[in-house]
Design a protein around this motif. Sequence first.
Motif, PDB file in Angstrom:
ATOM      1  N   ASN A   1      84.938-110.788  53.065  1.00 46.08           N
ATOM      2  CA  ASN A   1      84.893-111.567  54.297  1.00 46.08           C
ATOM      3  C   ASN A   1      85.362-112.988  54.017  1.00 46.08           C
ATOM      4  OD1 ASN A   1      82.417-109.564  54.542  1.00 46.08           O
ATOM      5  ND2 ASN A   1      83.031-110.079  56.621  1.00 46.08           N
ATOM      6  N   LYS A   2      85.849-113.628  55.042  1.00 46.87           N
ATOM      7  CA  LYS A   2      86.195-115.041  54.930  1.00 46.87           C
ATOM      8  C   LYS A   2      84.932-115.855  54.674  1.00 46.87           C
ATOM      9  CE  LYS A   2      88.331-118.792  57.607  1.00 46.87           C
ATOM     10  NZ  LYS A   2      89.005-119.105  58.892  1.00 46.87           N
TER      11      LYS A   2
ATOM     12  N   ASN B   1      88.613-112.483  60.283  1.00 45.09           N
ATOM     13  CA  ASN B   1      87.540-112.632  59.311  1.00 45.09           C
ATOM     14  C   ASN B   1      87.772-111.773  58.078  1.00 45.09           C
ATOM     15  OD1 ASN B   1      84.867-113.129  58.207  1.00 45.09           O
ATOM     16  ND2 ASN B   1      84.261-111.157  59.050  1.00 45.09           N
ATOM     17  N   ARG B   2      88.228-110.548  58.286  1.00 42.00           N
ATOM     18  CA  ARG B   2      88.317-109.593  57.194  1.00 42.00           C
ATOM     19  C   ARG B   2      89.620-109.684  56.404  1.00 42.00           C
ATOM     20  NH1 ARG B   2      84.002-106.479  55.299  1.00 42.00           N
ATOM     21  NH2 ARG B   2      82.645-105.878  57.013  1.00 42.00           N
TER      22      ARG B   2
END
Length: 396
Positions: A243-244, A91-92
Amino acid sequence: MERRTGTVSRGIRCPIIREGDDIAGIVVNSVIEAAESEGFALRDRDVVAITESVVARSQGNYASVEAIAADVKAKLGGETVGVIFPILSRNRFAICLRGIAMGAKKIVLMLNYPSDEVGNALVSLDQLDEAGINPYTDVLTEERYRELFGENLHPFTHVDYIRYYGDLIRACGAEAEIILANDPRVILQYTDSVLNCDIHTRARTKRILRAGGAKRVVGLDEILSASVNGSGYNEKYGLLGSNKSTEDTVKLFPHECFELVNDIQNQLLQRTGKHIEVMVYGDGAFKDPVGKIWELADPVVSPAYTKGLEGTPNELKLKYLADNDFAELRGEELKKAIEGAIRKKDSDLMGNMASQGTTPRRITDLIGSLCDLTSGSGDKGTPVVLVQGYFDNMTD
């Protein structure tokens, strides 16, 4: 009647917030409507906290992987780039790595070990001991890592991050070489153009690399620190805290938002008559006991807060008073003695034995951690948290 509760943390349900929405109005309405619906009163020195994610979303602070690639190429030359000390996160960081790889011909990816900066492990300390590896001095190639430790899946995501990141880089058209080391200067044996991706140690890493002779040193905080072809950006933190959002875009950390928290505070005062503190929060700072992961991937816990949240707690340790100053007392007599000590406490207890053991952290970091745990990151639908009674003590 004497109050029988202390601090209360409530997740406040809100509408789904989109770019351009009046987030201040939404937050104020949601808090007031929640109080009316649930039958609780708002009080002076309550805290309303808003997750950074919805603030950035309302600002429209997004960027594409193409924008990341363009900035990386412009700042690091587009040839062989050393990418060092990223966290292990789909995600990050994975979406950022896509853009980075698109902006270079070759990526030499250097990972911390045994774990990344926030605690995601590639190998255990016991495995290092058994293999006779010293993580402070030993440099491992990907092949040597596999020989010694094989495949080590993340305990929660079940991802082999070395394979995952390597495949991702190659899928973006760049050559990938992966090493494991903890001395930033090791990367200079491979390239003099370095992108350091660590979060809280980034200033030290840059200093060491520049002193070691690196030609180009750019931190993740300097990628998208300004708009690229109309993209979002964060002047202070760049890609840190992002973030994604989709497979091709990231949501960046919100722009400066002190004006927002002050606006919300003023609206709440006008509508309720109460002086309520307001903050924006990101990751808290707590460690998972099983996965050993620190939940601290944002550059700061709170990027903006009202003035009443400045400082650190000024509290007495009740068990110290009970076991020392008032050890001979019991029951109501003990309660009254402790209440008296609290009422007479100094405005600054630093160095006072009776304050030892109280959590030595900033108020915004403590409340941010509480709010992060309350709101979660899933489907609760509570991007706003109301904390009541945080500044109370047992005399209130």
